[in-house]
Design a protein around this motif. Structure first.
Motif, PDB file in Angstrom:
ATOM      1  N   THR A  95      69.607 -14.696  51.566  1.00 36.42           N
ATOM      2  CA  THR A  95      69.105 -13.551  52.417  1.00 36.42           C
ATOM      3  C   THR A  95      70.748 -12.981  52.716  1.00 36.42           C
ATOM      4  O   THR A  95      70.815 -11.771  52.627  1.00 36.42           O
ATOM      5  CB  THR A  95      68.710 -14.024  53.818  1.00 36.42           C
ATOM      6  OG1 THR A  95      67.621 -14.661  53.696  1.00 36.42           O
ATOM      7  CG2 THR A  95      68.593 -12.794  54.771  1.00 36.42           C
ATOM      8  N   LYS A  96      71.635 -13.651  52.672  1.00 36.17           N
ATOM      9  CA  LYS A  96      73.027 -13.046  52.935  1.00 36.17           C
ATOM     10  C   LYS A  96      73.474 -12.501  51.767  1.00 36.17           C
ATOM     11  O   LYS A  96      73.978 -11.432  51.843  1.00 36.17           O
ATOM     12  CB  LYS A  96      73.980 -14.496  53.437  1.00 36.17           C
ATOM     13  CG  LYS A  96      75.279 -13.942  53.768  1.00 36.17           C
ATOM     14  CD  LYS A  96      76.271 -15.212  54.262  1.00 36.17           C
ATOM     15  CE  LYS A  96      75.805 -16.300  54.600  1.00 36.17           C
ATOM     16  NZ  LYS A  96      76.870 -17.489  54.699  1.00 36.17           N
ATOM     17  N   TRP A  97      73.229 -13.269  50.814  1.00 33.37           N
ATOM     18  CA  TRP A  97      73.494 -12.462  49.362  1.00 33.37           C
ATOM     19  C   TRP A  97      73.031 -11.055  49.262  1.00 33.37           C
ATOM     20  O   TRP A  97      73.327 -10.368  48.762  1.00 33.37           O
ATOM     21  CB  TRP A  97      73.001 -13.396  47.984  1.00 33.37           C
ATOM     22  CG  TRP A  97      73.435 -12.837  46.759  1.00 33.37           C
ATOM     23  CD1 TRP A  97      74.794 -13.090  46.442  1.00 33.37           C
ATOM     24  CD2 TRP A  97      72.706 -12.129  45.721  1.00 33.37           C
ATOM     25  NE1 TRP A  97      74.887 -12.204  45.067  1.00 33.37           N
ATOM     26  CE2 TRP A  97      73.608 -11.918  44.741  1.00 33.37           C
ATOM     27  CE3 TRP A  97      71.558 -11.798  45.979  1.00 33.37           C
ATOM     28  CZ2 TRP A  97      72.992 -11.155  43.840  1.00 33.37           C
ATOM     29  CZ3 TRP A  97      71.005 -11.072  44.869  1.00 33.37           C
ATOM     30  CH2 TRP A  97      71.644 -10.719  43.653  1.00 33.37           C
ATOM     31  N   LEU A  98      71.581 -11.130  49.466  1.00 32.30           N
ATOM     32  CA  LEU A  98      70.967  -9.992  49.313  1.00 32.30           C
ATOM     33  C   LEU A  98      71.462  -8.725  50.325  1.00 32.30           C
ATOM     34  O   LEU A  98      71.705  -7.505  49.771  1.00 32.30           O
ATOM     35  CB  LEU A  98      69.304 -10.146  49.601  1.00 32.30           C
ATOM     36  CG  LEU A  98      68.420 -10.773  48.716  1.00 32.30           C
ATOM     37  CD1 LEU A  98      66.968 -10.729  49.305  1.00 32.30           C
ATOM     38  CD2 LEU A  98      68.448  -9.853  47.203  1.00 32.30           C
ATOM     39  N   GLU A  99      71.854  -9.171  51.666  1.00 34.68           N
ATOM     40  CA  GLU A  99      72.429  -8.260  52.569  1.00 34.68           C
ATOM     41  C   GLU A  99      73.792  -7.547  51.739  1.00 34.68           C
ATOM     42  O   GLU A  99      74.103  -6.476  52.020  1.00 34.68           O
ATOM     43  CB  GLU A  99      72.351  -8.865  53.652  1.00 34.68           C
ATOM     44  CG  GLU A  99      71.185  -8.957  54.616  1.00 34.68           C
ATOM     45  CD  GLU A  99      71.385  -9.772  55.752  1.00 34.68           C
ATOM     46  OE1 GLU A  99      72.437 -10.302  55.924  1.00 34.68           O
ATOM     47  OE2 GLU A  99      70.251 -10.074  56.439  1.00 34.68           O
ATOM     48  N   GLU A 100      74.609  -8.656  51.476  1.00 39.19           N
ATOM     49  CA  GLU A 100      75.768  -8.266  50.847  1.00 39.19           C
ATOM     50  C   GLU A 100      75.770  -7.499  49.603  1.00 39.19           C
ATOM     51  O   GLU A 100      76.625  -6.409  49.364  1.00 39.19           O
ATOM     52  CB  GLU A 100      76.634  -9.264  50.382  1.00 39.19           C
ATOM     53  CG  GLU A 100      77.061 -10.200  51.660  1.00 39.19           C
ATOM     54  CD  GLU A 100      77.821 -11.745  51.249  1.00 39.19           C
ATOM     55  OE1 GLU A 100      77.719 -11.986  50.070  1.00 39.19           O
ATOM     56  OE2 GLU A 100      77.998 -12.173  52.161  1.00 39.19           O
ATOM     57  N   THR A 101      74.878  -7.684  48.556  1.00 38.73           N
ATOM     58  CA  THR A 101      74.508  -6.540  47.740  1.00 38.73           C
ATOM     59  C   THR A 101      74.300  -5.290  48.094  1.00 38.73           C
ATOM     60  O   THR A 101      74.846  -4.498  47.599  1.00 38.73           O
ATOM     61  CB  THR A 101      73.417  -7.168  46.868  1.00 38.73           C
ATOM     62  OG1 THR A 101      73.643  -8.754  46.315  1.00 38.73           O
ATOM     63  CG2 THR A 101      72.884  -6.459  45.506  1.00 38.73           C
ATOM     64  N   LYS A 102      73.389  -4.889  49.086  1.00 39.12           N
ATOM     65  CA  LYS A 102      73.154  -3.861  49.706  1.00 39.12           C
ATOM     66  C   LYS A 102      74.417  -3.210  49.923  1.00 39.12           C
ATOM     67  O   LYS A 102      74.665  -1.851  49.748  1.00 39.12           O
ATOM     68  CB  LYS A 102      72.199  -3.683  50.828  1.00 39.12           C
ATOM     69  CG  LYS A 102      70.885  -4.257  50.061  1.00 39.12           C
ATOM     70  CD  LYS A 102      69.714  -4.566  51.223  1.00 39.12           C
ATOM     71  CE  LYS A 102      68.390  -4.926  50.837  1.00 39.12           C
ATOM     72  NZ  LYS A 102      67.609  -5.116  52.195  1.00 39.12           N
ATOM     73  N   VAL A 103      75.197  -3.714  50.956  1.00 36.06           N
ATOM     74  CA  VAL A 103      76.381  -3.213  51.358  1.00 36.06           C
ATOM     75  C   VAL A 103      77.353  -2.724  50.134  1.00 36.06           C
ATOM     76  O   VAL A 103      77.956  -1.803  50.199  1.00 36.06           O
ATOM     77  CB  VAL A 103      77.148  -4.336  52.236  1.00 36.06           C
ATOM     78  CG1 VAL A 103      78.611  -3.516  52.606  1.00 36.06           C
ATOM     79  CG2 VAL A 103      76.635  -4.352  53.579  1.00 36.06           C
ATOM     80  N   ILE A 104      77.542  -3.656  49.297  1.00 33.13           N
ATOM     81  CA  ILE A 104      78.288  -3.460  48.025  1.00 33.13           C
ATOM     82  C   ILE A 104      77.890  -2.119  47.169  1.00 33.13           C
ATOM     83  O   ILE A 104      78.628  -1.074  46.801  1.00 33.13           O
ATOM     84  CB  ILE A 104      78.601  -4.446  46.996  1.00 33.13           C
ATOM     85  CG1 ILE A 104      79.246  -5.671  47.759  1.00 33.13           C
ATOM     86  CG2 ILE A 104      78.867  -4.074  45.667  1.00 33.13           C
ATOM     87  CD1 ILE A 104      79.122  -6.902  46.828  1.00 33.13           C
ATOM     88  N   GLU A 105      76.564  -1.968  47.100  1.00 27.16           N
ATOM     89  CA  GLU A 105      75.939  -1.006  46.572  1.00 27.16           C
ATOM     90  C   GLU A 105      76.057   0.540  47.219  1.00 27.16           C
ATOM     91  O   GLU A 105      76.485   1.483  46.766  1.00 27.16           O
ATOM     92  CB  GLU A 105      74.374  -1.031  46.063  1.00 27.16           C
ATOM     93  CG  GLU A 105      74.186  -2.100  45.215  1.00 27.16           C
ATOM     94  CD  GLU A 105      72.594  -2.333  44.985  1.00 27.16           C
ATOM     95  OE1 GLU A 105      71.916  -1.848  45.755  1.00 27.16           O
ATOM     96  OE2 GLU A 105      72.457  -3.095  43.901  1.00 27.16           O
ATOM     97  N   LEU A 106      76.118   0.346  48.496  1.00 27.06           N
ATOM     98  CA  LEU A 106      76.167   1.304  49.345  1.00 27.06           C
ATOM     99  C   LEU A 106      77.598   2.078  49.265  1.00 27.06           C
ATOM    100  O   LEU A 106      78.013   2.953  49.251  1.00 27.06           O
ATOM    101  CB  LEU A 106      75.793   1.140  50.889  1.00 27.06           C
ATOM    102  CG  LEU A 106      76.070   2.208  51.754  1.00 27.06           C
ATOM    103  CD1 LEU A 106      75.055   3.521  51.621  1.00 27.06           C
ATOM    104  CD2 LEU A 106      76.045   1.669  53.389  1.00 27.06           C
ATOM    105  N   LYS A 107      78.586   0.920  49.208  1.00 34.49           N
ATOM    106  CA  LYS A 107      80.159   1.528  49.215  1.00 34.49           C
ATOM    107  C   LYS A 107      80.196   2.008  47.777  1.00 34.49           C
ATOM    108  O   LYS A 107      80.981   3.040  47.616  1.00 34.49           O
ATOM    109  CB  LYS A 107      81.146   0.292  49.318  1.00 34.49           C
ATOM    110  CG  LYS A 107      81.128  -0.313  50.986  1.00 34.49           C
ATOM    111  CD  LYS A 107      81.993  -1.273  50.896  1.00 34.49           C
ATOM    112  CE  LYS A 107      82.053  -2.017  52.356  1.00 34.49           C
ATOM    113  NZ  LYS A 107      82.671  -2.964  52.462  1.00 34.49           N
ATOM    114  N   LEU A 108      79.672   1.633  46.682  1.00 29.67           N
ATOM    115  CA  LEU A 108      79.678   2.174  45.498  1.00 29.67           C
ATOM    116  C   LEU A 108      79.165   3.711  45.450  1.00 29.67           C
ATOM    117  O   LEU A 108      79.896   4.524  45.056  1.00 29.67           O
ATOM    118  CB  LEU A 108      78.934   1.382  44.271  1.00 29.67           C
ATOM    119  CG  LEU A 108      79.799   0.355  43.583  1.00 29.67           C
ATOM    120  CD1 LEU A 108      78.866  -0.637  42.966  1.00 29.67           C
ATOM    121  CD2 LEU A 108      81.066   0.802  43.083  1.00 29.67           C
TER     122      LEU A 108
END
Length: 115
Positions: A95-108
């Motif tokens: 779940t943490k990995w999925l949330e971090e992936t969303k944050v990284i994509e948002l920053k991109l």
């Protein structure tokens, strides 16, 4: 049960009650959970599928999950691996990995929009 045919063909079946063959697995201090996919989106889908599976079958053995994911799987370029003690820790880490992936994509997306 036996069946004797007219032409000399005989068939025999021995039937019995299924025995409980599941042996308890020895407890390990940690388990490797490894996933791979052709691209990042497929990796996210795999993570979501595993989380859904754990939610539906909370009694599943972490040993079996680890073994199944390690054996007979083709390795692709995009990979995710975590070392966990139990299913609850696996759920937290995925779940943490999925949330971090969303944050990284948002920053991109934000960086691309500013260019």
């Amino acid at each position: 049960m036996s069946s004797f045919g007219y032409s000399g063909t005989n068939a025999h079946v021995v039937m019995s009650e299924e025995l409980d063959t599941e042996e308890p697995h020895p407890s390990n201090p940690s388990y490797l959970i490894a996933l791979s996919a052709r691209n990042r989106k497929q990796l996210e889908v795999q993570v979501k599928n595993i989380l859904s599976f754990i939610e539906q079958r909370p009694d599943i053995s972490i040993t079996n999950v680890s073994y199944t994911l390690m054996i007979g799987r083709k390795q692709f370029r995009n990979r995710l691996a975590v070392i966990v003690k139990d299913l609850s820790e696996l759920t937290i880490e995925l779940t943490k990995w999925l949330e971090e992936t969303k944050v990284i994509e948002l920053k991109l997306v934000m960086v691309i929009q500013h260019l």
